[in-house]
Design a protein around this motif. Structure first.
Motif, PDB file in Angstrom:
ATOM      1  N   LEU A 207       0.811  -1.216   0.000  1.00  0.00           N
ATOM      2  CA  LEU A 207       0.000   0.000   0.000  1.00  0.00           C
ATOM      3  C   LEU A 207       0.850   1.274   0.000  1.00  0.00           C
ATOM      4  N   PRO A 208       1.794   1.447   0.917  1.00  0.00           N
ATOM      5  CA  PRO A 208       2.586   2.677   0.865  1.00  0.00           C
ATOM      6  C   PRO A 208       3.413   2.803  -0.411  1.00  0.00           C
ATOM      7  N   THR A 313      -5.514   8.373   4.177  1.00  0.00           N
ATOM      8  CA  THR A 313      -6.261   7.206   3.714  1.00  0.00           C
ATOM      9  C   THR A 313      -7.560   6.981   4.486  1.00  0.00           C
ATOM     10  N   HIS A 314      -7.643   7.524   5.703  1.00  0.00           N
ATOM     11  CA  HIS A 314      -8.829   7.310   6.528  1.00  0.00           C
ATOM     12  C   HIS A 314      -9.148   8.569   7.313  1.00  0.00           C
ATOM     13  N   VAL A 315     -10.439   8.888   7.388  1.00  0.00           N
ATOM     14  CA  VAL A 315     -10.939   9.959   8.252  1.00  0.00           C
ATOM     15  C   VAL A 315     -12.077   9.370   9.075  1.00  0.00           C
ATOM     16  N   LEU A 316     -11.911   9.353  10.383  1.00  0.00           N
ATOM     17  CA  LEU A 316     -12.925   8.778  11.262  1.00  0.00           C
ATOM     18  C   LEU A 316     -13.375   9.809  12.285  1.00  0.00           C
ATOM     19  N   ALA A 331       0.463  -0.367   9.200  1.00  0.00           N
ATOM     20  CA  ALA A 331       1.000   0.284   8.003  1.00  0.00           C
ATOM     21  C   ALA A 331       0.635  -0.443   6.722  1.00  0.00           C
ATOM     22  N   SER A 332       0.126  -1.661   6.839  1.00  0.00           N
ATOM     23  CA  SER A 332      -0.245  -2.392   5.633  1.00  0.00           C
ATOM     24  C   SER A 332      -1.601  -1.960   5.095  1.00  0.00           C
ATOM     25  N   VAL A 333      -2.390  -1.233   5.920  1.00  0.00           N
ATOM     26  CA  VAL A 333      -3.734  -0.849   5.487  1.00  0.00           C
ATOM     27  C   VAL A 333      -3.960   0.656   5.504  1.00  0.00           C
TER      28      VAL A 333
END
Length: 351
Positions: A207-208, A313-316, A331-333
């Motif tokens: 992913l990175p 990559t994510h907003v929560l 770090a893989s996701v």
């Protein structure tokens, strides 16, 4: 709306809890925080109850990568007015009365405070809350048109900017970034902004590497030691903070090249190929936080010349902080994970 904060109490004890309303000093403004980025130090406080030598001794609001809107101006008339959109520079440089540091390099002041840091007691409370009171000297204007979600990246982008500039002018050079986590991704973006001829990034995870490729970088698996050693890079930025990463950085640098130690290594002795550094006449420099680059970074984010697309990559929603921290720790996701304090929230997104 209640004033909800993300508070670390001890290792594995992270709570979202109601906080008292801010009681600002005369030189402080009250902000409504919009977004806050989860940093590696936040993860360390959550997982270990400490970030290096900074050990939790009392509950502490986390967070130093923050942007928001002024809802109450400072009583002394300093700083921005109500409605101003700002990003926050978390550092207050302080001396210890005996240790010198270079003029013009406040990041090296020996007793400085940093938002969301347990170095001092009482701790320096952070900005992961719906509303916080902060000294106006920390508040930097966000230009119209720059989303606060992007402005929340100003602090880690300034870390990357400072790190790369420790190597000098990189125009026309081959730049290698060891470790493509959020800071490594921002180093890639800054290297492109600064005119590097070629940017290469390594990481253990797919992913990175994929995100770095979206920013024009060539990528290699971090396990491909032979290919990395054959790069002969002009500038290597070690941003993984690992012993294998340090070894790769030295091996990959060309003769007469520069290695920037940006990732924070473990405390104590760390093995390194010093003989290689000597015989290649490598310049090895450390990089810690940042100095006066913050406004330059905000300007580059605003005009689009510093492209950080895809790094978040994510907003929560802030109420799901524990879930967000878990995602950020893998770090893989994920790359950069943001907390949303606006109440609108998001279920997250993939790059």
């Amino acid at each position: 709306m209640p004033n909800l904060g993300v508070v670390a109490h001890a290792a594995d004890d992270l709570r979202v809890e109601a906080l008292p309303e801010p009681a600002p000093r005369p030189d402080e403004a009250v902000l409504e925080i919009a977004f806050g980025g989860v940093c590696g130090s936040d993860l360390h406080y959550w997982r270990h109850g400490a970030a290096g030598a900074s050990v939790l001794r009392e509950p502490m609001v986390l967070g130093h990568e923050i942007a928001g809107t002024v809802v109450r101006a400072a009583a002394d008339g300093s700083g921005p007015t109500v409605g101003a959109r700002v990003a926050v520079h978390p550092l207050t440089p302080l001396g210890d009365g005996s240790t010198p540091w270079p003029a013009g390099r406040p990041n090296l002041a020996p007793a400085s405070s940093y938002l969301g840091s347990a170095l001092h007691l009482p701790h320096t409370q952070g900005g992961f809350a719906t509303r916080v009171a902060l000294p106006t000297r920390l508040l930097h204007a966000v230009p119209d048109g720059l989303p606060l979600e992007v402005a929340a990246l100003a602090e880690p982008a300034a870390v990357a900017w400072h790190g790369l500039e420790r190597a000098g002018d990189v125009r026309g050079k081959r730049v290698l970034v060891i470790g493509a986590g959020p800071i490594g991704q921002l180093v890639v973006a800054v290297a492109r902004h600064h005119g590097a001829a070629e940017v290469i990034a390594t990481d253990l995870h797919e992913l990175p590497r994929r995100i770095a490729e979206q920013h024009g970088a060539i990528t290699l698996p971090a396990t491909d030691a032979a290919a990395i050693a054959a790069l002969h890079a002009d500038v290597v930025v070690e941003s993984s903070g690992t012993v294998p990463g340090l070894a790769s950085a030295i091996e990959a640098a060309r003769r007469g090249g520069t290695v920037v130690l940006l990732g924070l290594q473990r405390a104590g002795d760390v093995p390194a190929a010093v003989a290689t550094a000597i015989t290649r006449e490598l310049t090895i420099v450390g990089s810690f936080r940042f100095a006066d680059e913050f406004d330059d970074v905000i300007a580059a984010l605003a005009d689009g010349s510093l492209d950080v697309s895809g790094i978040v990559t994510h907003v929560l929603p802030a109420g799901r902080a524990l879930e967000a921290f878990g995602i950020a720790a893998d770090a893989s996701v994920s790359s950069k994970v943001l907390l949303d304090f606006t109440g609108a929230g998001s279920d997250g997104r993939d790059p």
